[in-house]
Design a protein around this motif. Structure first.
Motif, PDB file in Angstrom:
ATOM      1  N   ASN A   1      11.561  -0.771  -0.376  1.00  0.00           N
ATOM      2  CA  ASN A   1      10.649  -1.743   0.251  1.00  0.00           C
ATOM      3  C   ASN A   1      10.207  -2.881  -0.659  1.00  0.00           C
ATOM      4  N   LEU A   2      10.587  -2.875  -1.912  1.00  0.00           N
ATOM      5  CA  LEU A   2      10.186  -3.977  -2.797  1.00  0.00           C
ATOM      6  C   LEU A   2      10.908  -5.270  -2.442  1.00  0.00           C
ATOM      7  N   THR A   3      12.127  -5.153  -1.955  1.00  0.00           N
ATOM      8  CA  THR A   3      12.871  -6.349  -1.569  1.00  0.00           C
ATOM      9  C   THR A   3      12.160  -7.084  -0.441  1.00  0.00           C
ATOM     10  N   ALA A   4      11.620  -6.345   0.514  1.00  0.00           N
ATOM     11  CA  ALA A   4      10.909  -6.978   1.634  1.00  0.00           C
ATOM     12  C   ALA A   4       9.687  -7.747   1.141  1.00  0.00           C
ATOM     13  N   ILE A   5       8.960  -7.180   0.197  1.00  0.00           N
ATOM     14  CA  ILE A   5       7.783  -7.869  -0.356  1.00  0.00           C
ATOM     15  C   ILE A   5       8.219  -9.145  -1.067  1.00  0.00           C
ATOM     16  N   SER A   6       9.300  -9.069  -1.814  1.00  0.00           N
ATOM     17  CA  SER A   6       9.815 -10.243  -2.513  1.00  0.00           C
ATOM     18  C   SER A   6      10.286 -11.315  -1.535  1.00  0.00           C
ATOM     19  N   ILE A   7      10.978 -10.911  -0.493  1.00  0.00           N
ATOM     20  CA  ILE A   7      11.461 -11.862   0.507  1.00  0.00           C
ATOM     21  C   ILE A   7      10.288 -12.564   1.183  1.00  0.00           C
ATOM     22  N   ILE A   8       9.264 -11.809   1.522  1.00  0.00           N
ATOM     23  CA  ILE A   8       8.088 -12.408   2.154  1.00  0.00           C
ATOM     24  C   ILE A   8       7.417 -13.394   1.200  1.00  0.00           C
TER      25      ILE A   8
ATOM     26  N   TYR B   1       3.727   5.684  -5.664  1.00  0.00           N
ATOM     27  CA  TYR B   1       3.729   5.706  -7.123  1.00  0.00           C
ATOM     28  C   TYR B   1       2.642   6.628  -7.669  1.00  0.00           C
ATOM     29  N   ALA B   2       1.544   6.748  -6.953  1.00  0.00           N
ATOM     30  CA  ALA B   2       0.457   7.611  -7.408  1.00  0.00           C
ATOM     31  C   ALA B   2       0.850   9.087  -7.369  1.00  0.00           C
ATOM     32  N   LYS B   3       1.752   9.454  -6.466  1.00  0.00           N
ATOM     33  CA  LYS B   3       2.098  10.878  -6.337  1.00  0.00           C
ATOM     34  C   LYS B   3       3.498  11.227  -6.828  1.00  0.00           C
ATOM     35  N   VAL B   4       4.304  10.255  -7.193  1.00  0.00           N
ATOM     36  CA  VAL B   4       5.672  10.543  -7.611  1.00  0.00           C
ATOM     37  C   VAL B   4       5.671  11.298  -8.946  1.00  0.00           C
ATOM     38  N   GLN B   5       6.568  12.265  -9.035  1.00  0.00           N
ATOM     39  CA  GLN B   5       6.758  13.026 -10.265  1.00  0.00           C
ATOM     40  C   GLN B   5       8.171  12.744 -10.767  1.00  0.00           C
ATOM     41  N   VAL B   6       8.271  12.111 -11.917  1.00  0.00           N
ATOM     42  CA  VAL B   6       9.596  11.759 -12.424  1.00  0.00           C
ATOM     43  C   VAL B   6      10.410  12.997 -12.764  1.00  0.00           C
ATOM     44  N   THR B   7       9.749  14.115 -12.994  1.00  0.00           N
ATOM     45  CA  THR B   7      10.464  15.352 -13.321  1.00  0.00           C
ATOM     46  C   THR B   7      11.202  15.932 -12.120  1.00  0.00           C
ATOM     47  N   ASP B   8      10.890  15.459 -10.920  1.00  0.00           N
ATOM     48  CA  ASP B   8      11.560  15.947  -9.712  1.00  0.00           C
ATOM     49  C   ASP B   8      12.955  15.341  -9.521  1.00  0.00           C
ATOM     50  N   TYR B   9      13.324  14.379 -10.338  1.00  0.00           N
ATOM     51  CA  TYR B   9      14.589  13.663 -10.158  1.00  0.00           C
ATOM     52  C   TYR B   9      15.583  14.062 -11.248  1.00  0.00           C
ATOM     53  N   PRO B  10      16.804  14.428 -10.843  1.00  0.00           N
ATOM     54  CA  PRO B  10      17.810  14.801 -11.838  1.00  0.00           C
ATOM     55  C   PRO B  10      18.466  13.595 -12.517  1.00  0.00           C
ATOM     56  N   HIS B  11      18.480  12.439 -11.833  1.00  0.00           N
ATOM     57  CA  HIS B  11      19.148  11.257 -12.366  1.00  0.00           C
ATOM     58  C   HIS B  11      18.235  10.036 -12.253  1.00  0.00           C
ATOM     59  N   LEU B  12      18.325   9.168 -13.231  1.00  0.00           N
ATOM     60  CA  LEU B  12      17.524   7.944 -13.243  1.00  0.00           C
ATOM     61  C   LEU B  12      17.824   7.070 -12.031  1.00  0.00           C
TER      62      LEU B  12
ATOM     63  N   ALA C   1       1.870  -8.908  -6.049  1.00  0.00           N
ATOM     64  CA  ALA C   1       2.064  -7.492  -5.740  1.00  0.00           C
ATOM     65  C   ALA C   1       3.458  -7.044  -6.140  1.00  0.00           C
ATOM     66  N   TYR C   2       4.456  -7.842  -5.819  1.00  0.00           N
ATOM     67  CA  TYR C   2       5.834  -7.503  -6.173  1.00  0.00           C
ATOM     68  C   TYR C   2       5.986  -7.340  -7.685  1.00  0.00           C
ATOM     69  N   ASN C   3       5.462  -8.291  -8.442  1.00  0.00           N
ATOM     70  CA  ASN C   3       5.578  -8.216  -9.901  1.00  0.00           C
ATOM     71  C   ASN C   3       4.834  -7.007 -10.465  1.00  0.00           C
ATOM     72  N   GLY C   4       3.660  -6.718  -9.924  1.00  0.00           N
ATOM     73  CA  GLY C   4       2.914  -5.543 -10.367  1.00  0.00           C
ATOM     74  C   GLY C   4       3.644  -4.253 -10.040  1.00  0.00           C
TER      75      GLY C   4
ATOM     76  N   LEU D   1       0.824  -1.212   0.000  1.00  0.00           N
ATOM     77  CA  LEU D   1       0.000   0.000   0.000  1.00  0.00           C
ATOM     78  C   LEU D   1       0.855   1.257   0.000  1.00  0.00           C
ATOM     79  N   GLU D   2       1.950   1.245   0.763  1.00  0.00           N
ATOM     80  CA  GLU D   2       2.844   2.399   0.804  1.00  0.00           C
ATOM     81  C   GLU D   2       3.411   2.679  -0.581  1.00  0.00           C
TER      82      GLU D   2
END
Length: 144
Positions: free
Chosen positions: A55-62, A34-45, A120-123, A28-29
């Motif tokens: 936190n994606l690693t934790a979901i994958s580990i679980i 992802y719903a509010k992130v703006q890619v234009t706010d980041y200078p580098h990929l 969820a992890y794959n999505g 959920l976090e």
């Protein structure tokens, strides 16, 4: 053996419950982020990807370890069943089948947690790929 018999279900299902809570919380976090992130706010990929994959690693580990927690509960449940039957000096197929059926519920719970966690992890990883591609497209459009 009596302590194991008394607390096996409680400990296995408590651990799986904690894992389920953490997986749901992080999923959920990430969705809200992802719903509010703006890619234009980041200078580098790379900086964007660090924030996107948090936190994606934790979901994958679980998702990958929940079946093993369930399997451990099942193996210990079977061990308890055979130990109790060995003390009785009788062969009661009903008791054997009941004990084995009850032991298998831990594996079922582990698998029931793993499937949605991995989904969820794959999505979420797909969303990371989409947002990264949007960043790259926006950067290349700005450079032209």
């Amino acid at each position: 053996m009596e302590i194991l018999k008394t607390y096996l279900d409680l400990s296995v299902f408590s651990l799986l419950g904690i894992m389920a809570f953490i997986a749901l919380w992080f999923t959920l976090e990430r969705l809200f982020f992802y719903a509010k992130v703006q890619v234009t706010d980041y200078p580098h990929l790379e900086m964007l990807q660090v924030d996107l994959t948090k936190n994606l690693t934790a979901i994958s580990i679980i998702g990958s370890n929940a079946p093993y927690i369930g399997l451990l509960g099942t193996v210990l449940g079977i061990l308890i069943t055979f130990y109790d039957l060995g003390k009785l000096d009788t062969i009661d197929t009903g008791a054997i089948m009941t004990g084995l059926a009850l032991a298998l519920k831990a594996t079922a719970a582990g698998i029931a947690l793993a499937i949605p966690s991995i989904m969820a992890y794959n999505g979420l990883m797909r969303k990371v790929d989409v947002l990264s591609a949007q960043f790259k497209a926006q950067k290349s459009a700005n450079n032209q």
